[in-house]
Design an enzyme around this catalytic site. Structure first.
Site, short mmCIF file in Angstrom:
data_model
loop_
_atom_site.label_atom_id
_atom_site.label_comp_id
_atom_site.label_asym_id
_atom_site.label_seq_id
_atom_site.Cartn_x
_atom_site.Cartn_y
_atom_site.Cartn_z
CD GLU A 58 -60.71 -12.25 41.90
OE1 GLU A 58 -59.78 -13.09 42.02
OE2 GLU A 58 -60.57 -11.04 42.18
CG HIS A 115 -64.95 -1.70 35.75
ND1 HIS A 115 -66.04 -1.32 36.51
CD2 HIS A 115 -63.95 -0.86 36.11
CE1 HIS A 115 -65.71 -0.31 37.29
NE2 HIS A 115 -64.44 -0.01 37.07
#
Lengths: 324, 555
Positions: A58, A115
């Site tokens: 990430e 999410h």
């Protein structure tokens, strides 16, 4: 209220990206091994040269996007909410928000995550991101959205592509009920009055917007006129619509699937306390983590944190007695 | 195109002085890491980077990403030398309202990356390189990384991404100076092999300890390993990197933190500390006193010059001095450009071609084509017009411009106009023509006279002493002002060239340390002398310098 029409935010995001990709050759999409889930892989099939999957990395996702943005690209970087702001906040701050080319504020990177919040469900507390709004809104130059439905997702995705600068948009995992109409206009920093009312206001965002509308319906049956605001733009927050609500309705209940510390409720409280202070009650995760819940049990998980239309009704009734 | 050796060296020196100026004025900053990458940035700014200081956002420019952002003074100094802003702007470094922030920032036009948070520059560079590929642009991305920041996992995330997407338009440099903030890298988090003692020189003695290249090779990169202070090695590595297609390249550059200032070298304390005002003039004098050793191969076996070149390479010569004699300007005959061309592929060490020939203007192109990096012609066979022509050809071809005077020749007055752009002045201290002669003592006085003239005419090149230089006299020749030293029999004539060169260097170092102590004494008496000595904390330096100070009566 009518039975809601449920639609999928990730599919809508994917469609919006492909449309943008056709319109603007500078739009590029990045993912971190969640591209099938986020459905951004569809963009990759359409535009293989403008799609980059950097793996489960990430930090690298964020900074690579920054490099593309400084070179004139408009990167949309996506993964799950839990893996982005918490994990890569340094890169988000130092590589995207802070670097400001002459006359600009931050780099032109769009983070769109899925999410968000407690409604992630079965994956459990480790995957239920309830801090992202606090993290993202404290970083200068960032704008932060939580869309309530797929109409908002579609329109906000296009908006982000045309407005310069860094954005963070958080979507829900499960299908969400439509609360807007196709003609609804979305502007950065402008809340939307979905239902007018004069006795109190519920300010909501994301999945709580539909709950707020249901609560208002119930309250009306008890003779209480409740205003409902979709505060999808958490930063910048719409000071005007909030001041007006405070003046005209005298109290505000906020509702979000985020920690009540630092989230949308905090942003509303900060704004109202400076413009027209009135009693405020924040509904959200009560400074505690979530836990696993199968899809059909998600309402129970939300109920545990008081994120229900029933609790909104209760809180509205209570707070009205505290009006100044 | 030549190496442009002298131009790079001069600008590296200018940039280093600006680092000292900036950090001293700011009272903080990172000179150590700015100096370890000084030659790398020098080669990039002065030879490879395509940029336009007047149009910093030019979209076809090459991009330089300083991932090790704390070395900002090094970047800003090079930008000032390159013309992005006046050198005086370095005085605003780290101050309120300055575009020269503590770490590189887009606030300063020409800066490509906001550094500071370590380990992120490579990912950012991959993004820029990918954008270049999408747009079919020719620009190249150069990224300077530190070894300390290689502790960050993101570096390796980016390494994998770069290999996956084959970004051959990206070249990374690892400034491998072996020091990070707390201590030596090999103690904090080894990239090579854990260092058990406190002696960093162990890492340099044993190349089998070096594993960093293997790591990058395993990640799918083209790896080139060099001495990161050797301009010619950096130059050759960049050229190879740019020619490598299909994979990204990393140039692992072994460097010395604080390079060029003895007390800063290899000293972790100078990672992030600014020099005090009272020592700045001494540091600047030290920076001005860099020197080169140039063995002359004709002093060796003339029947096997290839082998003599190889001995220079293993001996770590700074240049290889090539005495070209035509049997007319001097009685002897050695070799011509055809031999130089044959020798050229043996090494990238600069070829210092000293043309002792008649009519040099007729032949100079041959010597450029043969691969000379510096070409020196004689005063006795040139005039303003022919030298002007030679000068222009050399500059156009990025070859260093040299001028030589025989022992009984004074610097001609017509030449004064050329002094500011002269790279090298060879002062012959023997009669040219054969090796094995003794140093002519009168040269000392001549050097004193020359220094006055050169200073008056803004000379910024190097004086090269040629003839009879040996271990006994090299210290005094250095004190006279020579900065490059041709060694004939005293180097090439020795069994072990590497030892001989090391001995030469040590003698010069001793002489230089003495001159710096003179300066300290002149500026601040015993107190400053003591302070200067006290700065030298790494290795045996302190005791050696103390001894010199005692000999000179300063203690």
């Amino acid at each position: 209220m009518n039975e809601p029409v449920m639609t999928d935010m990730r599919s809508e995001y994917s469609n919006a990206l492909i449309k943008l990709g056709k319109e603007n050759p500078n739009v590029v999409v990045l993912g971190a091994d969640t591209t099938d889930s986020l459905k951004t892989s569809e963009f990759g099939k359409e535009f293989p040269d403008r799609f980059f999957n950097v793996g489960i990395a990430e930090a690298n996702l964020v900074t690579t996007s920054a490099g593309l943005a400084v070179s004139g690209k408009i990167p949309f970087a996506s993964t799950y909410a839990i893996f982005l702001p918490g994990r890569a906040v340094d890169q988000i701050r130092n590589n995207v928000a802070y670097p400001s080319p002459p006359g600009k504020k931050g780099l032109n990177v769009k983070f769109v995550v899925s999410h968000g919040g407690l409604s992630v469900g079965p994956d459990g507390g480790s995957h239920q991101q309830i801090e992202d709004i606090a993290i993202m809104r404290v970083i200068p130059n960032f704008r932060v959205f939580i869309p309530a439905d797929t109409i908002a997702v579609s329109k906000l995705t296009s908006l982000m592509a045309t407005e310069y600068g860094p954005f963070y948009m958080r979507m829900a995992r499960s299908k969400t009920p439509l609360v807007h109409t196709d003609s609804q206009n979305f502007e950065t920093g402008k809340g939307i009055t979905l239902r007018d009312g004069s006795d109190c206001t519920i300010a909501a965002c994301g999945i709580t917007v539909r709950m707020a509308l249901e609560a208002a319906e119930t309250l009306q049956q008890d003779g209480i006129s409740c205003r409902v605001l979709d505060m999808f733009s958490i930063k910048p927050i719409d000071n005007e619509i909030l001041e007006k609500a405070a003046r005209e309705t005298g109290c505000i209940v906020t509702a979000e699937e985020h920690n009540i510390i630092g989230g949308m409720g905090s942003a509303v409280a900060e704004s109202v306390s400076e413009s027209y202070p009135v009693p405020i009650k924040r509904i959200g995760a009560q400074d505690m983590f979530g836990e696993s819940a199968r899809d059909e049990e998600i309402p129970l998980l939300l109920e545990k944190h008081g994120i229900t239309s029933f609790n909104m009704v209760k809180q509205v009734k209570e707070i009205r007695s505290k009006k100044l | 195109m030549g190496l442009n050796y002298y131009q790079i060296k001069k600008n590296v020196l200018r940039a280093r002085k600006l680092v000292i100026r900036g950090t001293n004025t700011a009272g903080s900053g990172h000179p150590g890491g700015s100096f370890s990458m000084a030659e790398i940035l020098g080669c990039l700014f002065n030879k490879y980077l395509k940029f336009d200081p007047k149009n910093p956002q030019w979209e076809d420019r090459d991009r330089l990403v300083l991932s090790k952002g704390h070395a900002a003074p090094g970047l800003f100094s090079n930008m000032a030398v390159a013309g992005y802003f006046p050198e005086s702007e370095l005085d605003t470094l780290r101050k309120f309202g300055s575009k020269l922030q503590g770490h590189p920032d887009l606030k300063c036009p020409g800066v490509e990356f906001c550094g500071g948070s370590l380990g992120t520059g490579l990912s950012y560079s991959v993004g820029i390189a990918l954008a270049g590929k999408i747009d079919s642009k020719d620009y190249h991305v150069y990224t300077i990384m530190g070894d300390g920041e290689s502790d960050e996992g993101q570096v390796w995330e980016a390494a994998m991404t770069a290999a996956k997407y084959k970004v051959d338009n990206l070249t990374a440099f690892l400034d491998r100076n072996f020091i990070q903030q707390d201590s030596y890298t090999e103690k904090i988090m080894p990239l090579d092999k854990k260092l058990e003692s406190d002696n960093l020189s162990e890492m340099w003695k044993d190349a089998s300890r070096w594993k960093t290249g293997d790591k990058w090779r395993a990640f799918g990169w083209n790896v080139i390993e060099i001495d990161g202070h050797r301009v010619e090695q950096i130059d050759s590595a960049i050229a190879k990197a740019n020619a490598t297609k299909g994979v990204p390249t990393i140039i692992i550059s072994r460097t010395i933190k604080g390079k060029s200032v003895e007390h800063m070298e290899d000293n972790p304390a100078w990672h992030g500390k600014a020099p005090d005002t009272d020592v700045v003039p001494i540091i600047n004098m030290e920076l001005d006193s860099q020197f080169m050793i140039a063995p002359s191969i004709i002093a060796g076996d003339m029947t096997n010059l290839e082998n003599e070149v190889k001995r220079c390479v293993s001996g770590r010569a700074d240049y290889i001095h090539l005495d070209v004699m035509d049997g007319q300007f001097v009685p002897n005959k050695t070799f011509d450009h055809t031999k130089i061309k044959e020798l050229r592929p043996l090494t990238v060490i600069p070829f210092d071609s000293h043309l002792m020939i008649n009519d040099p203007v007729k032949h100079v192109r041959d010597y450029i084509d043969a691969g000379s990096d510096i070409i020196t012609v004689h005063a006795e066979v040139t005039d303003a017009s022919s030298f002007g022509e030679i000068h222009d050809i050399l500059k156009q071809n990025q070859v260093g411009v040299g001028f030589a005077i025989n022992p009984d020749t004074e610097l001609p007055e017509w030449f004064y106009n050329f002094i500011p752009s002269l790279d090298q002045l060879i002062v012959m201290s023997v009669v040219p023509g054969k090796s094995g002669q003794k140093y002519i003592e009168e040269t000392h006085d001549k050097m004193a006279r020359l220094n006055v003239i050169l200073k008056e005419h803004n000379f910024s090149g190097y004086i090269e002493a040629d003839g009879g230089v040996n271990l006994e006299n090299i210290g005094s020749v250095f004190a006279d002002g020579a900065r490059a030293f041709v060694g004939g029999g005293a180097i090439i004539g020795q069994q072990d060239v590497r030892d001989a060169i090391r001995d030469f260097r040590n003698e010069v170092l001793k002489s230089r340390r003495g001159l710096l102590l003179d300066k300290a004494n002149e500026l601040g008496g015993t107190e400053l002398v003591k302070k200067w000595i006290g700065l030298h904390v790494v290795g045996e330096k302190k005791e050696e310098i103390k001894k010199i100070a005692q000999e000179r009566g300063y203690l």
